[in-house]
Design an enzyme around this catalytic site. Structure first.
Site, short mmCIF file in Angstrom:
data_model
loop_
_atom_site.label_atom_id
_atom_site.label_comp_id
_atom_site.label_asym_id
_atom_site.label_seq_id
_atom_site.Cartn_x
_atom_site.Cartn_y
_atom_site.Cartn_z
N SER A 126 0.80 -1.23 0.00
CA SER A 126 0.00 0.00 0.00
C SER A 126 0.83 1.28 0.00
CB SER A 126 -0.94 0.01 1.22
OG SER A 126 -1.82 -1.08 1.17
N LYS A 127 2.07 1.21 0.47
CA LYS A 127 2.88 2.42 0.60
C LYS A 127 4.14 2.31 -0.24
CE LYS A 127 1.27 3.44 5.30
NZ LYS A 127 1.66 3.68 6.70
#
Length: 204
Positions: free
Chosen positions: A9-10
Protein backbone atom coordinates in the site's frame (compact mmCIF):
# COMPACT_ATOMS: atom_id res chain seq x y z
CA UNK A 1 2.75 -20.45 -17.41
CA UNK A 2 2.44 -19.03 -13.91
CA UNK A 3 2.30 -15.24 -13.49
CA UNK A 4 2.50 -13.51 -10.10
CA UNK A 5 1.15 -10.17 -8.95
CA UNK A 6 2.26 -8.37 -5.77
CA UNK A 7 1.17 -5.13 -4.13
CA UNK A 8 1.97 -3.07 -1.06
CA UNK A 9 0.00 0.00 0.00
CA UNK A 10 2.88 2.42 0.60
CA UNK A 11 5.70 3.48 -1.68
CA UNK A 12 7.82 5.10 1.06
CA UNK A 13 9.85 1.96 1.77
CA UNK A 14 8.04 1.13 5.01
CA UNK A 15 6.41 -1.88 3.33
CA UNK A 16 8.05 -4.46 1.10
CA UNK A 17 6.86 -7.27 -1.14
CA UNK A 18 9.52 -9.70 0.13
CA UNK A 19 7.03 -12.04 1.79
CA UNK A 20 4.76 -12.06 -1.25
CA UNK A 21 7.70 -12.53 -3.61
CA UNK A 22 9.06 -15.51 -1.65
CA UNK A 23 5.62 -17.15 -1.58
CA UNK A 24 5.07 -16.66 -5.31
CA UNK A 25 8.54 -17.94 -6.21
CA UNK A 26 8.01 -20.98 -3.97
CA UNK A 27 4.74 -21.64 -5.81
CA UNK A 28 6.64 -21.87 -9.07
CA UNK A 29 6.43 -18.38 -10.55
CA UNK A 30 9.58 -17.39 -12.44
CA UNK A 31 11.24 -14.10 -11.35
CA UNK A 32 10.67 -12.48 -14.74
CA UNK A 33 6.93 -13.27 -14.51
CA UNK A 34 6.38 -11.17 -11.38
CA UNK A 35 4.55 -7.84 -11.43
CA UNK A 36 4.63 -5.38 -8.52
CA UNK A 37 2.68 -2.24 -7.62
CA UNK A 38 3.17 0.11 -4.70
CA UNK A 39 -0.22 1.72 -4.33
CA UNK A 40 -3.32 1.69 -2.15
CA UNK A 41 -5.83 -1.01 -2.93
CA UNK A 42 -8.45 1.71 -3.54
CA UNK A 43 -6.43 3.40 -6.29
CA UNK A 44 -7.48 2.88 -9.89
CA UNK A 45 -3.98 3.64 -11.16
CA UNK A 46 -2.03 0.41 -10.79
CA UNK A 47 0.13 0.24 -13.92
CA UNK A 48 1.76 -3.09 -13.14
CA UNK A 49 -1.60 -4.78 -12.61
CA UNK A 50 -2.75 -3.40 -15.95
CA UNK A 51 0.46 -4.65 -17.58
CA UNK A 52 0.05 -8.05 -15.92
CA UNK A 53 -3.54 -8.48 -17.10
CA UNK A 54 -2.54 -7.41 -20.60
CA UNK A 55 0.46 -9.76 -20.82
CA UNK A 56 -1.13 -12.91 -19.42
CA UNK A 57 -2.40 -15.39 -21.99
CA UNK A 58 -4.96 -18.18 -22.31
CA UNK A 59 -3.82 -21.26 -20.40
CA UNK A 60 -1.79 -19.19 -17.91
CA UNK A 61 -2.59 -18.92 -14.21
CA UNK A 62 -2.38 -15.70 -12.20
CA UNK A 63 -1.11 -16.17 -8.65
CA UNK A 64 -1.53 -13.70 -5.79
CA UNK A 65 -0.40 -14.05 -2.19
CA UNK A 66 -3.70 -12.85 -0.72
CA UNK A 67 -7.01 -11.93 -2.28
CA UNK A 68 -6.84 -8.31 -1.13
CA UNK A 69 -3.67 -7.78 -3.17
CA UNK A 70 -5.65 -8.02 -6.39
CA UNK A 71 -9.04 -6.25 -6.26
CA UNK A 72 -10.06 -2.82 -4.93
CA UNK A 73 -13.26 -4.36 -3.60
CA UNK A 74 -15.42 -7.42 -4.12
CA UNK A 75 -17.04 -6.17 -7.29
CA UNK A 76 -13.70 -5.15 -8.81
CA UNK A 77 -12.31 -8.56 -7.95
CA UNK A 78 -15.28 -10.36 -9.51
CA UNK A 79 -14.91 -8.31 -12.69
CA UNK A 80 -11.20 -9.14 -12.94
CA UNK A 81 -11.77 -12.85 -12.46
CA UNK A 82 -14.71 -12.86 -14.86
CA UNK A 83 -12.45 -11.29 -17.50
CA UNK A 84 -9.70 -13.83 -16.78
CA UNK A 85 -12.16 -16.72 -17.01
CA UNK A 86 -13.52 -15.45 -20.33
CA UNK A 87 -9.94 -15.41 -21.64
CA UNK A 88 -9.20 -18.92 -20.38
CA UNK A 89 -6.90 -17.75 -17.58
CA UNK A 90 -6.92 -19.20 -14.06
CA UNK A 91 -6.54 -17.48 -10.69
CA UNK A 92 -4.96 -19.00 -7.61
CA UNK A 93 -4.76 -17.41 -4.14
CA UNK A 94 -1.94 -18.74 -1.95
CA UNK A 95 -3.00 -17.78 1.58
CA UNK A 96 -5.54 -15.86 3.67
CA UNK A 97 -9.32 -16.05 3.52
CA UNK A 98 -9.32 -16.58 -0.25
CA UNK A 99 -6.86 -19.48 -0.18
CA UNK A 100 -9.60 -21.89 -1.33
CA UNK A 101 -9.87 -20.00 -4.61
CA UNK A 102 -8.23 -21.75 -7.52
CA UNK A 103 -10.33 -21.28 -10.64
CA UNK A 104 -8.38 -24.00 -12.41
CA UNK A 105 -10.19 -26.56 -10.20
CA UNK A 106 -13.88 -27.40 -9.82
CA UNK A 107 -13.94 -26.69 -6.07
CA UNK A 108 -12.09 -23.41 -6.56
CA UNK A 109 -14.59 -22.31 -9.19
CA UNK A 110 -17.40 -23.11 -6.75
CA UNK A 111 -15.83 -20.94 -4.03
CA UNK A 112 -15.40 -18.05 -6.42
CA UNK A 113 -18.97 -18.52 -7.62
CA UNK A 114 -20.06 -17.79 -4.05
CA UNK A 115 -18.00 -14.59 -4.07
CA UNK A 116 -19.60 -13.57 -7.37
CA UNK A 117 -23.08 -14.26 -5.97
CA UNK A 118 -22.31 -12.09 -2.94
CA UNK A 119 -21.16 -9.26 -5.21
CA UNK A 120 -24.37 -9.52 -7.24
CA UNK A 121 -26.37 -9.52 -4.00
CA UNK A 122 -24.52 -6.38 -2.87
CA UNK A 123 -25.35 -4.64 -6.16
CA UNK A 124 -29.02 -5.55 -5.82
CA UNK A 125 -29.15 -4.27 -2.24
CA UNK A 126 -27.63 -0.94 -3.27
CA UNK A 127 -30.11 -0.65 -6.14
CA UNK A 128 -33.05 -1.48 -3.87
CA UNK A 129 -31.94 1.04 -1.22
CA UNK A 130 -31.54 3.74 -3.87
CA UNK A 131 -34.97 3.03 -5.36
CA UNK A 132 -36.61 2.96 -1.92
CA UNK A 133 -34.90 6.22 -0.94
CA UNK A 134 -36.08 8.00 -4.09
CA UNK A 135 -39.63 6.69 -3.59
CA UNK A 136 -39.64 7.92 0.01
CA UNK A 137 -38.35 11.32 -1.09
CA UNK A 138 -41.01 11.61 -3.80
CA UNK A 139 -43.69 10.69 -1.27
CA UNK A 140 -42.56 13.68 0.78
CA UNK A 141 -42.64 15.99 -2.22
CA UNK A 142 -38.91 15.83 -2.98
CA UNK A 143 -37.19 14.63 -6.11
CA UNK A 144 -33.91 12.74 -6.37
CA UNK A 145 -30.71 14.30 -7.63
CA UNK A 146 -28.79 17.39 -6.65
CA UNK A 147 -30.63 20.05 -4.67
CA UNK A 148 -31.65 23.13 -6.63
CA UNK A 149 -29.19 26.01 -6.38
CA UNK A 150 -32.03 28.45 -6.95
CA UNK A 151 -34.82 28.84 -4.41
CA UNK A 152 -38.02 30.88 -4.72
CA UNK A 153 -36.46 33.58 -2.53
CA UNK A 154 -33.35 33.73 -4.71
CA UNK A 155 -35.45 33.92 -7.88
CA UNK A 156 -37.47 36.83 -6.54
CA UNK A 157 -34.34 38.66 -5.38
CA UNK A 158 -32.64 38.05 -8.73
CA UNK A 159 -35.67 39.32 -10.67
CA UNK A 160 -35.96 42.43 -8.51
CA UNK A 161 -32.23 43.17 -8.67
CA UNK A 162 -31.88 42.62 -12.42
CA UNK A 163 -34.73 45.06 -12.92
CA UNK A 164 -32.57 47.82 -11.38
CA UNK A 165 -30.20 49.59 -13.81
CA UNK A 166 -27.35 49.87 -11.29
CA UNK A 167 -27.13 46.17 -10.44
CA UNK A 168 -23.68 44.57 -10.68
CA UNK A 169 -24.26 41.07 -12.03
CA UNK A 170 -21.03 39.64 -10.58
CA UNK A 171 -21.86 40.93 -7.11
CA UNK A 172 -25.40 39.60 -7.37
CA UNK A 173 -24.19 36.14 -8.38
CA UNK A 174 -21.72 36.11 -5.51
CA UNK A 175 -24.44 37.09 -3.05
CA UNK A 176 -26.79 34.38 -4.33
CA UNK A 177 -24.04 31.76 -4.57
CA UNK A 178 -24.71 30.98 -8.23
CA UNK A 179 -23.02 31.37 -11.60
CA UNK A 180 -23.97 33.85 -14.32
CA UNK A 181 -25.23 30.92 -16.39
CA UNK A 182 -27.60 29.87 -13.60
CA UNK A 183 -28.77 33.45 -13.10
CA UNK A 184 -29.57 34.03 -16.77
CA UNK A 185 -31.27 30.65 -17.04
CA UNK A 186 -33.84 31.83 -14.50
CA UNK A 187 -34.01 35.60 -15.03
CA UNK A 188 -33.50 37.83 -18.06
CA UNK A 189 -31.10 40.81 -18.02
CA UNK A 190 -34.13 43.07 -17.52
CA UNK A 191 -35.50 41.08 -14.56
CA UNK A 192 -38.16 39.08 -16.35
CA UNK A 193 -38.69 35.50 -15.22
CA UNK A 194 -37.69 32.80 -17.67
CA UNK A 195 -39.13 29.27 -17.84
CA UNK A 196 -36.74 27.88 -15.21
CA UNK A 197 -37.57 30.78 -12.91
CA UNK A 198 -41.28 30.10 -13.24
CA UNK A 199 -40.67 26.41 -12.48
CA UNK A 200 -38.90 27.28 -9.23
CA UNK A 201 -41.77 29.48 -8.08
CA UNK A 202 -44.36 26.90 -9.19
CA UNK A 203 -42.71 24.23 -7.00
CA UNK A 204 -43.94 25.86 -3.80
Amino acid sequence: MLVGYMRVSKADGSQTTDLQRDALLAAGVEPDALYEDKASGKKDDRPQLAACLKAIRAGDTLLVWKLDRLGRDLRHLVNIVHDLTERGIGLKVLTGQGAAIDTTTASGKLVFGIFAALAEYERELISERTTAGLAAARARGRKGGRPFKMTPAKVRLAAASMGQPGTNVSDLCKELGITRQTLYRHVSPTGELRDDGHKILDRR
